[in-house]
Design a protein around this motif. Structure first.
Motif, PDB file in Angstrom:
ATOM      1  N   ASN A 161      77.384 -27.608 -36.089  1.00 10.58           N
ATOM      2  CA  ASN A 161      78.264 -27.279 -34.804  1.00 10.58           C
ATOM      3  C   ASN A 161      79.529 -28.592 -34.745  1.00 10.58           C
ATOM      4  O   ASN A 161      78.862 -29.720 -34.465  1.00 10.58           O
ATOM      5  N   ARG A 181      70.249 -21.887 -26.393  1.00 11.34           N
ATOM      6  CA  ARG A 181      70.178 -23.313 -25.995  1.00 11.34           C
ATOM      7  C   ARG A 181      69.963 -24.095 -27.318  1.00 11.34           C
ATOM      8  O   ARG A 181      69.274 -23.616 -28.271  1.00 11.34           O
ATOM      9  N   ILE A 184      76.486 -27.919 -20.094  1.00 12.36           N
ATOM     10  CA  ILE A 184      76.921 -26.861 -19.708  1.00 12.36           C
ATOM     11  C   ILE A 184      77.080 -25.751 -20.697  1.00 12.36           C
ATOM     12  O   ILE A 184      76.757 -24.656 -20.384  1.00 12.36           O
ATOM     13  N   LYS A 185      77.516 -26.252 -21.956  1.00 12.44           N
ATOM     14  CA  LYS A 185      77.434 -25.079 -22.953  1.00 12.44           C
ATOM     15  C   LYS A 185      76.195 -24.821 -23.663  1.00 12.44           C
ATOM     16  O   LYS A 185      76.224 -23.827 -24.024  1.00 12.44           O
ATOM     17  N   PHE A 186      75.542 -25.850 -23.989  1.00 11.08           N
ATOM     18  CA  PHE A 186      74.301 -25.717 -24.604  1.00 11.08           C
ATOM     19  C   PHE A 186      72.899 -25.872 -24.172  1.00 11.08           C
ATOM     20  O   PHE A 186      71.808 -25.461 -24.663  1.00 11.08           O
ATOM     21  N   LYS A 199      74.053 -16.597 -24.979  1.00 12.86           N
ATOM     22  CA  LYS A 199      74.211 -17.886 -25.594  1.00 12.86           C
ATOM     23  C   LYS A 199      72.895 -18.955 -25.955  1.00 12.86           C
ATOM     24  O   LYS A 199      72.159 -18.982 -25.046  1.00 12.86           O
ATOM     25  N   PHE A 240      79.568 -31.646 -21.146  1.00 20.33           N
ATOM     26  CA  PHE A 240      79.711 -30.648 -22.391  1.00 20.33           C
ATOM     27  C   PHE A 240      78.563 -29.900 -22.650  1.00 20.33           C
ATOM     28  O   PHE A 240      78.055 -28.705 -22.737  1.00 20.33           O
TER      29      PHE A 240
END
Length: 261
Positions: free
Chosen positions: A90, A207, A62-64, A205, A59
């Motif tokens: 977050n 990092r 992939i997301k951050f 997006k 997670f």
């Protein structure tokens, strides 16, 4: 700089901007902070090591595109107890980051009762290290006992001193020295980490890059109150300096005044 959202705040110590709608259970004397025996330990290993860590890893990557900087400052703490503090920006990531910062140790996180009141995850979160804040004196005694137990077992306890989630906030909010009573009491080192949001070359997006700092030690020549303040200032100043590495703004926080009610 482009930014999609503006949030106005009035009190950086108490305003909450999490969108989660959860009715918290009362943490009273009936709440079991930590089970005893082999069955509880086995459940912790299963949920924390086998289930949560692999899911959390993918997670965060992939997301951050998550990265940790300066984790080496914790290299001598594998068999020592300590407290670590971080900024609260977050809802999803903040529950996971302590795991990777303090690994291979387990991270036990002091949390709001919401974290053990959610459907499905609520009953599991204690096995993942959640230690909810107490609501009455009887629960406070149990809470303090479990803190003591973790120190005796040479664990790491994680605290978010800002207390409230401000999503994607890129600056460090003021916070009190109350939670620094624990490292003063147990005479343990203090560390901190700062989550920053940085531009990615081929994506809008951000990092997330996490910087780790410490150790900080209280000065035993000071009073306990002064020691708390000293440790708080060490952590706050380190986090403020690291927060300067954020170079993109997803949400802009502006304090309300007479011109922007």
């Amino acid at each position: 700089m482009d930014f999609p959202e503006v949030i106005y705040y009035t009190d950086e110590l108490n305003d909450e901007f999490s969108t989660a709608q959860i009715t918290p259970r009362k943490i009273d004397a009936s709440y079991k902070y930590r089970g005893k025996g082999f069955s509880w330990t086995l459940a912790h290993i299963f949920w924390y090591r086998i289930v949560a860590i692999p899911i959390a890893y993918f997670f965060m990557k992939i997301k951050f595109h998550h990265k940790i900087v300066n984790k080496r400052v914790l290299s001598n703490m594998h068999h020592e107890p300590f407290f670590i503090y971080g900024n609260h920006t977050n809802a999803g990531a903040d529950a996971l980051i302590p795991t990777f910062v303090v690994s291979p140790k387990s991270a036990y996180v002091i949390v709001h009762a919401n974290n053990v009141s959610m459907p499905v995850l609520g009953p599991i979160n204690p096995f993942l290290g959640a230690i909810p804040l107490p609501d009455d004196m009887a629960a406070t005694r149990n809470f303090l006992e479990v803190i003591k137990l973790h120190m005796q077992k040479k664990h790491c306890i994680m605290i978010y001193p800002e207390a409230h989630i401000w999503p994607y906030c890129t600056w460090i909010r003021n916070f009190s020295d109350t939670s620094f009573r624990y490292p003063v009491q147990y005479k343990t080192p203090v560390f901190c980490f700062t989550n920053t949001y940085q531009k990615r070359r081929f994506s809008k997006k951000p990092r997330m890059v996490t910087y780790v700092d410490g150790p900080f030690f209280a000065d035993p020549s000071l009073s306990q109150k002064e020691q708390r303040g000293y440790l708080r200032n060490c952590v706050y100043n380190a986090m403020v300096e690291r927060s300067k590495n954020s170079n993109c703004e997803i949400v802009r926080y502006i304090k309300k005044d007479s011109d922007n009610k």
